[in-house]
Write a protein that holds these residues in place. Structure first.
Motif, short mmCIF file in Angstrom:
data_model
loop_
_atom_site.label_atom_id
_atom_site.label_comp_id
_atom_site.label_asym_id
_atom_site.label_seq_id
_atom_site.Cartn_x
_atom_site.Cartn_y
_atom_site.Cartn_z
N LYS A 130 0.87 -1.18 0.00
CA LYS A 130 0.00 0.00 0.00
C LYS A 130 0.90 1.23 0.00
CE LYS A 130 -3.80 -0.04 2.37
NZ LYS A 130 -4.80 -0.05 3.47
N GLY A 131 0.42 2.31 -0.52
CA GLY A 131 1.24 3.51 -0.50
C GLY A 131 1.12 4.30 -1.78
N LYS A 132 1.45 5.57 -1.68
CA LYS A 132 1.27 6.51 -2.78
C LYS A 132 2.06 6.12 -4.02
CE LYS A 132 1.68 11.44 -3.85
NZ LYS A 132 2.08 12.78 -3.33
N ASN A 133 3.29 5.68 -3.84
CA ASN A 133 4.17 5.42 -4.99
C ASN A 133 4.27 3.94 -5.36
OD1 ASN A 133 4.88 8.19 -5.31
ND2 ASN A 133 6.34 7.99 -3.61
N SER A 134 3.46 3.09 -4.75
CA SER A 134 3.59 1.65 -5.00
C SER A 134 3.27 1.29 -6.44
CB SER A 134 2.69 0.87 -4.05
OG SER A 134 1.33 1.25 -4.22
N GLY A 135 2.39 2.08 -7.07
CA GLY A 135 2.03 1.80 -8.46
C GLY A 135 3.16 2.08 -9.43
N ASN A 136 4.14 2.89 -9.02
CA ASN A 136 5.28 3.18 -9.91
C ASN A 136 6.01 1.91 -10.31
OD1 ASN A 136 4.62 5.83 -9.48
ND2 ASN A 136 6.41 6.34 -8.26
N TYR A 137 6.16 0.99 -9.35
CA TYR A 137 6.90 -0.24 -9.62
C TYR A 137 6.11 -1.15 -10.57
CZ TYR A 137 9.50 1.53 -5.65
OH TYR A 137 10.22 2.34 -4.81
N LEU A 313 3.37 6.52 -16.08
CA LEU A 313 3.21 5.41 -15.15
C LEU A 313 4.19 5.46 -13.98
CD1 LEU A 313 2.76 2.43 -17.66
CD2 LEU A 313 1.01 3.92 -16.66
N TYR A 314 5.14 6.40 -14.03
CA TYR A 314 6.14 6.49 -12.96
C TYR A 314 6.61 7.93 -12.81
CZ TYR A 314 8.07 4.82 -17.43
OH TYR A 314 8.28 4.59 -18.77
N THR A 315 7.43 8.17 -11.83
CA THR A 315 7.86 9.54 -11.55
C THR A 315 8.94 10.00 -12.52
OG1 THR A 315 9.63 8.88 -10.03
CG2 THR A 315 7.41 9.14 -9.09
N SER A 316 9.19 11.29 -12.55
CA SER A 316 10.25 11.84 -13.41
C SER A 316 11.61 11.32 -12.95
CB SER A 316 10.21 13.37 -13.38
OG SER A 316 10.33 13.86 -12.06
N ALA A 317 11.76 11.09 -11.65
CA ALA A 317 13.02 10.53 -11.13
C ALA A 317 13.20 9.10 -11.64
CB ALA A 317 13.02 10.57 -9.61
N ASP A 318 12.12 8.32 -11.67
CA ASP A 318 12.18 6.96 -12.22
C ASP A 318 12.56 7.00 -13.69
OD1 ASP A 318 11.41 5.63 -9.88
OD2 ASP A 318 9.28 5.90 -10.30
N LEU A 319 11.94 7.92 -14.41
CA LEU A 319 12.22 8.07 -15.85
C LEU A 319 13.71 8.31 -16.09
CD1 LEU A 319 11.13 8.55 -18.81
CD2 LEU A 319 11.00 10.96 -18.19
N LYS A 320 14.26 9.25 -15.35
CA LYS A 320 15.67 9.59 -15.51
C LYS A 320 16.57 8.41 -15.14
CE LYS A 320 19.10 13.02 -14.02
NZ LYS A 320 19.33 14.22 -13.18
N ALA A 321 16.25 7.73 -14.04
CA ALA A 321 17.06 6.61 -13.58
C ALA A 321 17.02 5.45 -14.57
CB ALA A 321 16.58 6.15 -12.20
N MET A 322 15.85 5.16 -15.13
CA MET A 322 15.74 4.05 -16.07
C MET A 322 16.46 4.35 -17.38
SD MET A 322 11.91 2.41 -15.61
CE MET A 322 11.03 3.93 -15.89
N LYS A 323 16.38 5.57 -17.86
CA LYS A 323 17.08 5.93 -19.10
C LYS A 323 18.59 5.81 -18.90
CE LYS A 323 15.25 8.80 -22.03
NZ LYS A 323 14.68 9.95 -22.75
N SER A 324 19.05 6.24 -17.74
CA SER A 324 20.48 6.13 -17.44
C SER A 324 20.90 4.66 -17.34
CB SER A 324 20.79 6.85 -16.12
OG SER A 324 22.13 6.67 -15.74
N PHE A 325 20.06 3.85 -16.69
CA PHE A 325 20.37 2.44 -16.49
C PHE A 325 20.44 1.69 -17.82
CE2 PHE A 325 19.00 -1.95 -15.33
CZ PHE A 325 20.08 -2.28 -14.50
#
Length: 356
Positions: A130-137, A313-325
């Motif tokens: 449960k939680g606000k950002n759980s859907g990001n994953y 579907l995810y945060t801007s921080a997730d977007l940046k991290a995934m593109k870098s990864f």
């Protein structure tokens, strides 16, 4: 003579009318079949509504026991309620997550004429916690499935869902809105290829070589070690034409691309976190490695573009991290030295040991 002439002519006309009628009937059936929308024909988010006791779901179901459950589905603005059966599945997420991973299925007669006709059995993926950002994953894992579609023809189809869920164990009775997705059933994938799913353990070295190496490169690209070709862990094996064998990958939640709080590295591999990469494929002829290397390089812009496409579907921080990864993987592919060190010289031997 007139009568004799008329009778054969009448027979020919009757036969011609019959042929036309049959042809029209088949054309009409084909037209109706084409007009019927199926679950995976659309990329639009599917809206679902379910009220369920999660405690009862955990206690009363298992790998072979289902319980009945009504689920309402929004089909083009109209809500329809269908009788499904539901059960828990999986291991790690079942033990560690608030929302258990599940399977749902519908009887053939109930599915007839609905979007579930032909896809009556599905996996349902919801957030772990449960939680606000759980859907990001969940959004990031869904992305992993969609990216896999870009590099191989052999994959499970998926569709995003927005689930309105009421947990009947919650005294407040509050409805939650969860991001999730459904995954195509094994048998439905096999039917698409006129194939069958094997339950036997099949060594990766006898699987179709190009598709298998593409699978192995992809798992390295997303930083996934939570799979095994030897033991078919998070991998199904599909046999086409009785002898051509293809791997079907699923469950990407533990990979570095998703990087959830509960992520763990396979204890059998020599890395310490999921954001480290390790090639877990078996050794092949180097020319095949080079072919698949170029295959991925040709797909780089499409793969990177897909991360942008699903950014809601995810945060801007997730977007940046995934593109870098993901970019780091392509840096490795573009370097002859890194490619040789990280893949060609680090593949696994037939006994499962690493070459390095």
């Amino acid at each position: 003579m007139l009568i004799e002439f008329y009778q054969p002519m009448q027979a020919r006309l009757t036969l011609r009318i019959l042929v036309v009628a049959i042809a029209f009937s088949f054309s009409l059936q084909e037209l109706l079949a084409q007009s019927e929308k199926r679950l995976f024909d659309s990329n639009e988010v599917l809206e679902l509504d379910m009220s369920i006791s999660l405690k009862k779901l955990r206690v009363e179901t298992n790998d072979s026991t289902f319980m009945t459950q009504d689920i309402s589905v929004n089909e083009e603005g109209t809500w329809e309620t269908y009788p499904f059966e539901i059960r828990t599945r999986g291991n790690f997420r079942l033990k560690n997550c608030y929302y258990p991973p599940t399977r749902i299925r519908m009887a053939k007669d109930d599915a007839k004429g609905s979007i579930f006709q032909g896809t009556r059995k599905l996996k349902l993926v919801l957030p772990c916690a449960k939680g606000k950002n759980s859907g990001n994953y969940v959004g990031k894992e869904y992305l992993a499935y969609k990216m896999y579609e870009l590099v191989t023809d052999y994959y499970f189809r998926t569709r995003l869902v927005k689930m309105k869920l009421t947990n009947l164990d919650d005294k407040k009775g509050e409805q939650e809105e969860l991001l999730g997705f459904v995954i195509e059933d094994d048998d439905d994938v096999a039917q698409r290829f006129d194939a069958e799913i094997s339950e036997k353990k099949i060594p990766p070295n006898i699987m179709e070589d190009t598709a298998t190496v593409i699978h192995d490169f992809y798992q390295m690209m997303i930083g996934n070690t939570d799979w095994s070709g030897l033991y078919q862990h998070n991998q199904k094996v599909m046999i086409v034409g009785q002898k051509t064998i293809y791997p079907l990958a699923y469950d990407f939640d533990m990979c570095g691309l998703v990087n959830p709080p509960y992520a763990q590295v396979n204890s059998a591999v020599p890395i310490s976190k999921v954001t480290e990469r390790l090639y877990r494929g078996f050794c092949r002829d180097e020319s095949l490695f080079q072919y698949v290397r170029q295959h991925f390089l040709d797909k780089e812009s499409e793969l990177m573009g897909l991360i942008d496409q699903y950014q809601d579907l995810y945060t801007s921080a997730d977007l940046k991290a995934m593109k870098s990864f993901v970019s780091e993987f392509f840096v490795m592919l573009k370097s002859d030295k890194l490619f040789k060190d990280r893949i060609v010289s680090s593949c696994r031997n037939l006994d499962g040991s690493y070459s390095f």
